[in-house]
Design an enzyme around this catalytic site. Sequence first.
Site, short mmCIF file in Angstrom:
data_model
loop_
_atom_site.label_atom_id
_atom_site.label_comp_id
_atom_site.label_asym_id
_atom_site.label_seq_id
_atom_site.Cartn_x
_atom_site.Cartn_y
_atom_site.Cartn_z
N ARG A 228 0.84 -1.19 0.00
CA ARG A 228 0.00 0.00 0.00
C ARG A 228 0.88 1.25 0.00
O ARG A 228 1.94 1.27 0.64
CB ARG A 228 -0.90 0.03 1.24
CG ARG A 228 -2.09 -0.91 1.14
CD ARG A 228 -3.10 -0.42 0.10
NE ARG A 228 -4.33 -1.19 0.06
CZ ARG A 228 -4.61 -2.13 -0.85
NH1 ARG A 228 -3.74 -2.43 -1.79
NH2 ARG A 228 -5.78 -2.73 -0.84
N HIS A 276 -1.17 0.14 -10.31
CA HIS A 276 -1.83 -0.86 -9.44
C HIS A 276 -2.29 -2.07 -10.27
O HIS A 276 -3.48 -2.36 -10.35
CB HIS A 276 -3.00 -0.23 -8.68
CG HIS A 276 -3.39 -1.00 -7.45
ND1 HIS A 276 -3.76 -0.39 -6.27
CD2 HIS A 276 -3.45 -2.32 -7.21
CE1 HIS A 276 -4.05 -1.32 -5.37
NE2 HIS A 276 -3.86 -2.50 -5.92
C1 GLV Z 1 -5.74 -4.81 -4.03
O1 GLV Z 1 -5.00 -3.91 -3.85
C2 GLV Z 1 -6.38 -5.57 -3.00
O2 GLV Z 1 -6.45 -5.10 -1.86
O3 GLV Z 1 -6.84 -6.67 -3.29
#
Ligand code: GLV
Length: 316
Positions: A228, A276
């Site tokens: 994160r 991401h």
């Molecule tokens: C993606 O970032 C998730 O939390 O699955």
Amino acid sequence: MDPIRIAVALTNMKPESWLAPLQAAFRQRGIAAQFELFNGKPIGARYAIVWQPPAELFARERKLQAIFNVGAGVEGLLALAGLPLDVPVLRLVDAGMAPKMAEYVSFFVARITRGLDRFGGPQALRDWEVDRPRGVLPGIGVMGLGAIGAHIARVLLMTGYPVLGWSRTPKELPGLESFAGAANLKAFLGRANILVNVLPLTYATRDLLNRERFAWLPAHAWVINVGRGGTIVDADLIAALDSGQLAGAVLDVFREEPLPAAHPFWHHDRIIVTPHLSGPTPREPAALQIVEAVERLEAGVAPELLPGFVERARGY
Ligand code: GLV
């Protein structure tokens, strides 16, 4: 028997991409379920399947037995004012993300250790006699040894790297040198030439990788962040790159997503930004995890015993 009513509230995701796999998984297991995209009107839902849901969902649906988060990270959901305290939250555990994330990390490890960037593009080296890494391999430090972090560590071990792991509580993995807790963070970071962050975002991991911690890494270390964004202090990362303490960073996750167009990460020549995508959640295995959990809950199994049960005090 009446179908089980399930409210679905998925923000920043295409809900259609979830509905069909969910319906198929429930049908396959012979569980009659009726899925409704939340539109402000209560349906008397027994379960909710969510990603960044509106708080209104929980004000309207008062009979929820469990809330399923269709991702591994629950920091957004847990931060939502209005999330009922007495309804269990379950999250995905791996669900097919781990092999893809391990592939992403290994790809960048190969790119870093072989200097692969030298050989592509208009400036490509056409030279047989270049340096090859031999002898001592860089230590790779994996922070976070849950289902995903442990899988990444295993894959890196298979490719022959010395792998160190750091986690909140001690974890054993064959071949892995394991460190646990704040007291051992400095010793761990001191040997992580490539640091891979897979930690969930919690009160304990927010801003963990700051100026002081970057200084604990060996000189010219790399940082790969697939956990994160909030675990890294952005300005401190840039300062550590600019001072030469860090050689580079590969970032897939950010404090704010999408990463704002004006963010300096986009323009730093030693930062690789990816949007991401290291572990796109495959819908079928995720839907299967949800239906299996529903089956067990309906059979009277306590939610705390199910994989992915979120301990709120711990934050994941
Ligand atoms: C993606 O970032 C998730 O939390 O699955």
